[in-house]
Scaffold this motif. Sequence first.
Motif, PDB file in Angstrom:
ATOM      1  N   ILE A  77      23.521  36.075 130.446  1.00  0.00           N
ATOM      2  CA  ILE A  77      22.188  35.381 129.888  1.00  0.00           C
ATOM      3  C   ILE A  77      22.748  36.466 128.616  1.00  0.00           C
ATOM      4  CG2 ILE A  77      20.357  34.604 131.273  1.00  0.00           C
ATOM      5  CD1 ILE A  77      18.598  36.806 131.057  1.00  0.00           C
ATOM      6  N   ARG A  78      22.793  37.856 128.348  1.00  0.00           N
ATOM      7  CA  ARG A  78      22.823  38.599 127.554  1.00  0.00           C
ATOM      8  C   ARG A  78      22.824  38.282 125.993  1.00  0.00           C
ATOM      9  NH1 ARG A  78      22.071  40.531 123.461  1.00  0.00           N
ATOM     10  NH2 ARG A  78      22.223  42.728 122.096  1.00  0.00           N
ATOM     11  N   PRO A  79      22.823  36.762 125.236  1.00  0.00           N
ATOM     12  CA  PRO A  79      23.658  36.130 123.970  1.00  0.00           C
ATOM     13  C   PRO A  79      21.894  35.372 123.602  1.00  0.00           C
ATOM     14  CG  PRO A  79      25.571  35.712 124.952  1.00  0.00           C
ATOM     15  CD  PRO A  79      24.705  36.521 126.214  1.00  0.00           C
ATOM     16  N   GLN A  80      21.614  35.102 124.460  1.00  0.00           N
ATOM     17  CA  GLN A  80      20.158  34.754 124.832  1.00  0.00           C
ATOM     18  C   GLN A  80      19.121  35.541 124.508  1.00  0.00           C
ATOM     19  OE1 GLN A  80      19.787  32.162 128.075  1.00  0.00           O
ATOM     20  NE2 GLN A  80      22.024  30.997 128.089  1.00  0.00           N
ATOM     21  N   ILE A  81      19.255  36.584 124.643  1.00  0.00           N
ATOM     22  CA  ILE A  81      18.057  37.217 124.735  1.00  0.00           C
ATOM     23  C   ILE A  81      17.882  37.917 123.463  1.00  0.00           C
ATOM     24  CG2 ILE A  81      16.924  39.648 125.635  1.00  0.00           C
ATOM     25  CD1 ILE A  81      18.117  37.595 127.912  1.00  0.00           C
ATOM     26  N   VAL A  82      16.392  37.525 122.943  1.00  0.00           N
ATOM     27  CA  VAL A  82      15.611  38.301 121.821  1.00  0.00           C
ATOM     28  C   VAL A  82      14.707  39.501 121.948  1.00  0.00           C
ATOM     29  CG1 VAL A  82      13.586  38.080 120.177  1.00  0.00           C
ATOM     30  CG2 VAL A  82      15.204  35.629 121.260  1.00  0.00           C
ATOM     31  N   ASP A  83      14.374  40.110 123.182  1.00  0.00           N
ATOM     32  CA  ASP A  83      13.550  40.810 123.843  1.00  0.00           C
ATOM     33  C   ASP A  83      14.899  42.070 123.979  1.00  0.00           C
ATOM     34  OD1 ASP A  83      12.303  42.908 124.839  1.00  0.00           O
ATOM     35  OD2 ASP A  83      11.068  42.277 126.069  1.00  0.00           O
ATOM     36  N   ILE A  84      15.131  42.568 123.110  1.00  0.00           N
ATOM     37  CA  ILE A  84      16.516  43.558 123.806  1.00  0.00           C
ATOM     38  C   ILE A  84      16.320  45.185 124.336  1.00  0.00           C
ATOM     39  CG2 ILE A  84      18.551  44.904 122.841  1.00  0.00           C
ATOM     40  CD1 ILE A  84      18.848  41.713 122.100  1.00  0.00           C
ATOM     41  N   THR A  85      15.172  45.307 124.243  1.00  0.00           N
ATOM     42  CA  THR A  85      14.921  46.288 124.932  1.00  0.00           C
ATOM     43  C   THR A  85      14.660  45.838 126.696  1.00  0.00           C
ATOM     44  OG1 THR A  85      13.554  47.360 122.519  1.00  0.00           O
ATOM     45  CG2 THR A  85      12.861  48.404 125.009  1.00  0.00           C
TER      46      THR A  85
END
Length: 782
Positions: A190-198
Amino acid sequence: SQYKKGLKVSEQILKKFPDHGETLSVKGMFLAHLERKEEGYELMERGLKINPQSSISWHVYGLVCRSDKKYVQAIKCYEEALKADSENMHILREVASLYVQMRQYSKAVECREKLTAMNPFFPSFWLGLATAHHMNGRYDLAIKVISAHELGNNQPPLDKYMISELSLYKNWLIELNGDYQQALEHLKEIRPQIVDITGWKEKKARLLLKADRKEAAATAFQDLLERNSENDDYITGYMECNGLDMKCDEDQDAVLEVIGTLQQQFPSSNRLRFLPLMYSTGDNFVVAAESLAKYALRKGIPSLFSSVRVLYADKTKGAALGTLIESCATQIRDTKRFSDSTDDEPAAVLLWCNYYLAQHYDYYGDHERALTLIEEAIRSSPKTIEPYMIKARILKHAGDFRGARDTMDYARQQDVGDRYLTTKFIKYMLRVDEVDEAEKTYLLFVNEDAPHKIQEIVNMQATWYMNERGHAYRRMGDIGRALKHYHQAISVFDTYQDDQYDFHQYSVRKVTLRSYIDILEWEATVYENPAYQTAARAAAECYLELADRKASCNTFVPIEIEKDDKPLTRNGSAQQGQHNLAAGVGETKVYDVEKDPNGTKFVESDNLAEALKLAEHLESVAASNPDTHVLAFEVHLRMQKYFLVLKAINALKAIDATHPALPSMVVRLSQALDTDESFAAALKVPLRAQLAKSFGAVDITTGTAESIDSVLAAAKSMLAMGNGDQAAALLVQTPEAKYAEGRTLLKLLEAKRLLAKSGADESTQAAFGATAKTVFPLATCF
């Protein structure tokens, strides 16, 4: 309004069909929302009698009950409505939210399963079902629901933020289900979909640690520390990756070594600079403390003492810190530099040394030494505000409340725009019972255009202000107004509890699911807040005092408010004594007088019943607090519920078998059983047997020879039993040296209050005050 229009339409229908049940119910709903609740409920009940099978009538009744916070009754109404119309989507959604509100998660699951089956392509339905499974502890079913619906072809599109939140929420569910390796694989997908990187990085580090991949986890936490080296969770996680437990004494040397390594990597981290003080001892502690202290003194950090105050629980560390700063101050006075430095230090360093030392000596009760040091700090920099605030605090601790208030006022005048200073000043005014002046100053925080300024104060939900104001009125003997303000504080937490209802649908619709679950879990602890417990206990004690006064034919009469003809403004040049209320410009506006300003409705209520409600609620939300059971004992004893009295005693004993109030409670229950002839003799036998078994022979003066807390508890019980002379004989001893260990200012003030209540003559009270003055020579409150 729309309610009035609806009322007119329903009345027109009823003229033609006066016994139409559903219209009667709808009319009742409109009346209830137009502040005619009693009439509205009568009409709704009449409508149900005419047509008890009508889903509309039950639905309407449920809507009104829900609006009035009668959630249990509202659920019953919705369930009756569903019997007649089981496919009604609106009723199902509302009752599902109520099930969650009342924490009936299994029923919420059933209800949301029906909704999802009716419309599987509506995200709010299947997301609501997933959260219901989550709160019901079935993480596997929640994962299945999301997996089955998140990629459906007929699903409406979600924006990137919603997709990010849903992905992280699903990953959290996999983690909660215990499959850490699958959670890591899913997290990578799911990393490419994530906005909340922290958030993604935090999740990765935690999962790697749980999966026992400590080397990779250490790298992940290192990455997080580069983002924020002040975060305790990151530091703790990094330690765990190295196989260290920061709470384990055996690991402390290794912990210090790792902290040292991290300090080299993140030299600007204040948290890493402080942590060695937590885990080092002896010379190592002094070295670490010296490094931190010199850094803070040179930087002029006022919060140095507040940061290290936690270390004072260890007497050795507290003494070492005082010696260290004394040494720093001496070096600066003698040579203008520290012993390990070749350059002169700024003059302000000595100011901050004295500032710290004043708080140090205040902590240990040497108020005269503390005042001398803070006065020196003030003389060295008269325009610095912080020393005045500390001086006010020292005077407060020394018992000079008026001097503390005046000093804080002076500090506030140096920066009238500082809200923190104004807040502290308001609190200090309330400590000297200047309630009207405090309110006028507090109104500086209220919007100039607010139509109801007093109501605006309540809406700000400042529970510290409500409680302090209640305490002030209570000291002044105005129980009615005290109760009013305590109930205002209580209502704040009731509002927190009720307001979660709006999030049951909103959070699901907006897909803020992680935050939503956090809200639900937080709401379960909302009443554990100390501000609520303080207000609830104080209010219950006020009700008990009112009940006692009624029993002794000395009924309290609400004190009428004095009306001030002068308009209260937030602008212009309004003056109240020495307090300038000037703030902004604009037209003069008179604030609205609130309803029941004297708290009459609280005074005229069933006092014992109200006290019982508060005590029972505290027993359910604060059972681990000994004061809860002391209060429950007082309430049940007055209501002659002796088995509940015994329950309170046993609950207190289970928490603290050495609690100073226990002997007095046992004695008072025994006396009540001896004197109450209305209580069945057969029931007295098991009560006396239980007391004898658990406590044996008890003397009310047990522990009073060495504990001031035992003296206060015994004196309260003696006063309750009408033995004022015996209570006074105990109380006059409280300032004596034998009670030095637990003898605080607040306890002596409590002894003074009880002594006055005992009916002691003026000479006895004067002698008490004179002795108390030897303990607190700067005090003006004795």
